[in-house]
Design an enzyme around this catalytic site. Structure first.
Site, PDB file in Angstrom:
ATOM      1  NE  ARG A   1      -2.364 -50.064  55.438  1.00 57.95           N
ATOM      2  CZ  ARG A   1      -2.380 -51.345  55.066  1.00 57.95           C
ATOM      3  NH1 ARG A   1      -1.812 -52.274  55.837  1.00 57.95           N
ATOM      4  NH2 ARG A   1      -2.968 -51.709  53.935  1.00 57.95           N
TER       5      ARG A   1
ATOM      6  CB  CYS B   1      -6.288 -56.778  58.742  1.00 59.80           C
ATOM      7  SG  CYS B   1      -6.156 -58.357  57.885  1.00 59.80           S
TER       8      CYS B   1
END
Length: 283
Positions: free
Chosen positions: A180, A238
């Site tokens: 990611r 995050c």
């Protein structure tokens, strides 16, 4: 005071005359709702069996505001957060131990919020419920009202501009999975990639196969290899400020203070004017 507690230590302190308050924050990130899969129900899991005396806390409703322009799990309204914590029995003078289903992310979010808002003694059960070897209870208790009043600290929290600045002047760690970060996949947010200057530091590399944190010395070595020096200002983000809290907790175990960008990638990537970097290079 340490930021974590072992299951053995917890079993011991629960027998004390003044045991800590236990909060059960079981939660899972579900990306399968579109396929018709039922959402994870932490409250039902709690009712089916929990550490005796624990009180359930709902991450989505009590540890975050509704999703919106500030991300999927933005900061909760502090008055509502304080009321929720008092309903759960949280008081300033009583130690708190938080646990979840073992991943540690949700427990870390509760730990971070309580610490950031001024609670002096909060620890996370290392390894979560799977580490607990004692009996479980199905009694759902209504605790006595606590007296905790949130008083946010001046440090420890980043917004989007602060995260961008820290990526240039200090060390900004991206706690998401490497793919990611690199922008190879993005199952949830508008675009893949990372904040320019951020360093990939997947939070799952802070724990062993049993889900428990690596020893503090190993964590210090890991973060040093990622560029964290004794005088570096450190921040973490995050996807939505949950797994990032787990990385802040890992840093605390290593003795390294760090701030959390709560909005994280879900807030950053929602604004097309913000820059996005892709690939393994931080820039």
């Amino acid at each position: 005071m340490t930021a974590i507690i072992t299951a053995t230590e917890l079993a011991h302190v629960l027998t004390a005359q003044a045991p800590p308050l236990l909060l059960d924050v079981r939660w899972q990130l579900s990306v399968a709702k579109a396929a018709g899969a039922p959402a994870f129900d932490g409250r039902a899991e709690h009712a089916a069996g929990h550490i005796p005396g624990a009180v359930f806390v709902d991450l989505d409703r009590e540890l975050a505001s509704a999703p919106g322009e500030h991300g999927r799990h933005p900061l909760p309204n502090l008055a509502e957060f304080g009321a929720a914590m008092r309903r759960a029995g949280v008081s300033a003078a009583r130690p708190v131990v938080v646990y979840d289903g073992g991943q540690g992310w949700a427990a870390a979010r509760a730990w971070w919020l309580l610490r950031w808002t001024g609670h002096p003694d909060v620890r996370v059960l290392d390894g979560g419920l799977p580490a607990w070897e004692g009996p479980l209870s199905t009694d759902v208790r209504v605790p006595a009202e606590g007296d905790f009043e949130p008083a946010p600290g001046a440090a420890g929290l980043l917004d989007a501009d602060g995260a961008a600045a820290l990526a240039r002047a200090g060390v900004l760690l991206d706690a998401r999975a490497g793919e990611r970060y690199r922008g190879e996949v993005e199952p949830i947010d508008r675009v893949g990639g990372h904040i320019p200057g951020a360093v990939s530091a997947p939070t799952n590399e802070n724990v062993g196969p049993d889900g428990r944190f690596l020893p503090a010395a190993e964590l210090r070595d890991r973060f040093k290899a990622l560029g964290v020096s004794d005088d570096a200002e450190v921040g973490v983000y995050c996807g939505s400020g949950v797994s990032g809290a787990h990385e802040v907790l890992a840093l605390a175990v290593a003795g390294i203070p760090a701030a959390l960008y709560v909005g994280s990638w879900s807030e950053w990537s929602s604004d097309p004017s913000r820059p996005v970097a892709v690939g393994a290079d931080p820039q």
